[in-house]
Design a protein around this motif. Structure first.
Motif, PDB file in Angstrom:
ATOM      1  N   LYS A 176     -38.795 -42.639  23.314  1.00 19.51           N
ATOM      2  CA  LYS A 176     -37.370 -42.670  23.647  1.00 19.51           C
ATOM      3  C   LYS A 176     -37.023 -41.591  24.660  1.00 19.51           C
ATOM      4  O   LYS A 176     -36.334 -41.848  25.647  1.00 19.51           O
ATOM      5  CB  LYS A 176     -36.527 -42.490  22.395  1.00 19.51           C
ATOM      6  N   SER A 177     -37.509 -40.389  24.440  1.00 22.53           N
ATOM      7  CA  SER A 177     -37.213 -39.309  25.391  1.00 22.53           C
ATOM      8  C   SER A 177     -37.846 -39.610  26.750  1.00 22.53           C
ATOM      9  O   SER A 177     -37.239 -39.368  27.794  1.00 22.53           O
ATOM     10  CB  SER A 177     -37.681 -37.962  24.846  1.00 22.53           C
ATOM     11  N   ASP A 178     -39.050 -40.164  26.754  1.00 21.90           N
ATOM     12  CA  ASP A 178     -39.709 -40.528  28.012  1.00 21.90           C
ATOM     13  C   ASP A 178     -38.922 -41.634  28.727  1.00 21.90           C
ATOM     14  O   ASP A 178     -38.721 -41.582  29.944  1.00 21.90           O
ATOM     15  CB  ASP A 178     -41.145 -40.985  27.731  1.00 21.90           C
ATOM     16  N   MET A 179     -38.468 -42.625  27.970  1.00 19.79           N
ATOM     17  CA  MET A 179     -37.686 -43.704  28.560  1.00 19.79           C
ATOM     18  C   MET A 179     -36.355 -43.172  29.104  1.00 19.79           C
ATOM     19  O   MET A 179     -35.917 -43.584  30.182  1.00 19.79           O
ATOM     20  CB  MET A 179     -37.415 -44.806  27.522  1.00 19.79           C
ATOM     21  N   ASP A 180     -35.720 -42.268  28.364  1.00 19.00           N
ATOM     22  CA  ASP A 180     -34.477 -41.668  28.846  1.00 19.00           C
ATOM     23  C   ASP A 180     -34.709 -40.933  30.166  1.00 19.00           C
ATOM     24  O   ASP A 180     -33.922 -41.064  31.106  1.00 19.00           O
ATOM     25  CB  ASP A 180     -33.897 -40.702  27.809  1.00 19.00           C
ATOM     26  N   TYR A 181     -35.791 -40.192  30.250  1.00 15.87           N
ATOM     27  CA  TYR A 181     -36.124 -39.462  31.481  1.00 15.87           C
ATOM     28  C   TYR A 181     -36.343 -40.438  32.637  1.00 15.87           C
ATOM     29  O   TYR A 181     -35.831 -40.245  33.747  1.00 15.87           O
ATOM     30  CB  TYR A 181     -37.363 -38.599  31.244  1.00 15.87           C
ATOM     31  N   ARG A 182     -37.078 -41.505  32.358  1.00 12.20           N
ATOM     32  CA  ARG A 182     -37.354 -42.490  33.413  1.00 12.20           C
ATOM     33  C   ARG A 182     -36.073 -43.189  33.862  1.00 12.20           C
ATOM     34  O   ARG A 182     -35.870 -43.432  35.053  1.00 12.20           O
ATOM     35  CB  ARG A 182     -38.378 -43.516  32.931  1.00 12.20           C
ATOM     36  N   PHE A 183     -35.207 -43.509  32.908  1.00  9.65           N
ATOM     37  CA  PHE A 183     -33.949 -44.146  33.280  1.00  9.65           C
ATOM     38  C   PHE A 183     -33.069 -43.192  34.081  1.00  9.65           C
ATOM     39  O   PHE A 183     -32.352 -43.623  34.992  1.00  9.65           O
ATOM     40  CB  PHE A 183     -33.198 -44.662  32.053  1.00  9.65           C
ATOM     41  N   GLU A 184     -33.115 -41.924  33.783  1.00 10.04           N
ATOM     42  CA  GLU A 184     -32.370 -40.945  34.587  1.00 10.04           C
ATOM     43  C   GLU A 184     -32.896 -40.935  36.017  1.00 10.04           C
ATOM     44  O   GLU A 184     -32.112 -40.882  36.978  1.00 10.04           O
ATOM     45  CB  GLU A 184     -32.487 -39.551  33.965  1.00 10.04           C
ATOM     46  N   LEU A 185     -34.220 -40.985  36.158  1.00  7.19           N
ATOM     47  CA  LEU A 185     -34.806 -41.031  37.506  1.00  7.19           C
ATOM     48  C   LEU A 185     -34.363 -42.300  38.237  1.00  7.19           C
ATOM     49  O   LEU A 185     -34.030 -42.267  39.436  1.00  7.19           O
ATOM     50  CB  LEU A 185     -36.336 -40.972  37.422  1.00  7.19           C
ATOM     51  N   ILE A 186     -34.364 -43.404  37.512  1.00  7.33           N
ATOM     52  CA  ILE A 186     -33.953 -44.673  38.127  1.00  7.33           C
ATOM     53  C   ILE A 186     -32.486 -44.606  38.514  1.00  7.33           C
ATOM     54  O   ILE A 186     -32.091 -45.073  39.596  1.00  7.33           O
ATOM     55  CB  ILE A 186     -34.234 -45.849  37.160  1.00  7.33           C
ATOM     56  N   ASP A 187     -31.660 -44.015  37.645  1.00  7.86           N
ATOM     57  CA  ASP A 187     -30.240 -43.860  37.980  1.00  7.86           C
ATOM     58  C   ASP A 187     -30.065 -43.025  39.241  1.00  7.86           C
ATOM     59  O   ASP A 187     -29.240 -43.359  40.107  1.00  7.86           O
ATOM     60  CB  ASP A 187     -29.474 -43.226  36.815  1.00  7.86           C
ATOM     61  N   LYS A 188     -30.843 -41.962  39.367  1.00 12.54           N
ATOM     62  CA  LYS A 188     -30.769 -41.126  40.570  1.00 12.54           C
ATOM     63  C   LYS A 188     -31.163 -41.935  41.806  1.00 12.54           C
ATOM     64  O   LYS A 188     -30.537 -41.811  42.862  1.00 12.54           O
ATOM     65  CB  LYS A 188     -31.671 -39.900  40.427  1.00 12.54           C
ATOM     66  N   ARG A 189     -32.208 -42.745  41.662  1.00 13.66           N
ATOM     67  CA  ARG A 189     -32.636 -43.569  42.801  1.00 13.66           C
ATOM     68  C   ARG A 189     -31.539 -44.559  43.197  1.00 13.66           C
ATOM     69  O   ARG A 189     -31.290 -44.783  44.385  1.00 13.66           O
ATOM     70  CB  ARG A 189     -33.923 -44.325  42.461  1.00 13.66           C
ATOM     71  N   PHE A 190     -30.899 -45.163  42.192  1.00 11.17           N
ATOM     72  CA  PHE A 190     -29.818 -46.093  42.499  1.00 11.17           C
ATOM     73  C   PHE A 190     -28.656 -45.375  43.169  1.00 11.17           C
ATOM     74  O   PHE A 190     -28.030 -45.928  44.088  1.00 11.17           O
ATOM     75  CB  PHE A 190     -29.332 -46.812  41.233  1.00 11.17           C
TER      76      PHE A 190
END
Length: 150
Positions: free
Chosen positions: A60-74
């Motif tokens: 979950k923490s890894d997925m949250d981190y990855r989604f934050e990165l994706i949000d930054k990219r968007f």
């Protein structure tokens, strides 16, 4: 003696009966060993559940981190798209200004051509008038010559 045989036979029968029951039904040691195995399995399942929970928390923490990165990219892509739209709008404004300049230039050229056409038309009419007059004079002179005036 009969009386003494009876209790011995009864004891013997009772012992056989206990042996028969012991053979059919397992003793408490069997149950204890089975319960111990079940307790070990249950403890192992609990440990595995805790490990799985930890793994899920890490996931979950890894997925949250990855989604934050994706949000930054968007967000970056949104900024790029906005910049591209602004650039495109500026270019279209420049093109519109250029078209306005071209249209103004065409209008000026059209006005110049119209003025020149008017001047040429006037010149042409003057020349045509002169040539008609010369022709009329020539016809009049020929007519007068035929009549013998000259």
């Amino acid at each position: 003696m009969d009386k003494d045989l009876k209790p011995k036979e009864e004891k013997k029968e009772l012992a056989e009966f206990y042996t028969l029951i012991a053979g059919i039904f397992p003793n408490t040691k069997y149950f204890e060993s089975r319960f111990d195995q079940m307790q070990i399995q249950i403890d192992e399942l609990r440990r595995n559940q805790e490990i799985l929970r930890d793994d899920l928390k890490n996931l979950k923490s890894d997925m949250d981190y990855r989604f934050e990165l994706i949000d930054k990219r968007f967000e970056q892509m949104d900024k790029r798209i906005d910049e591209l739209k602004e650039d495109t709008n500026k270019r279209f404004e420049q093109v519109d200004k250029r078209f306005e300049q071209v249209l103004a230039s065409i209008e000026r050229l059209s006005d110049k051509l119209d003025k020149r056409d008017d001047e040429h038309r006037n010149f042409t009419l003057k020349m045509f008038s002169i040539s008609i007059m010369v022709s009329i004079l020539g016809v009049l002179g020929a007519f007068l010559k035929v009549l013998g005036v000259f």
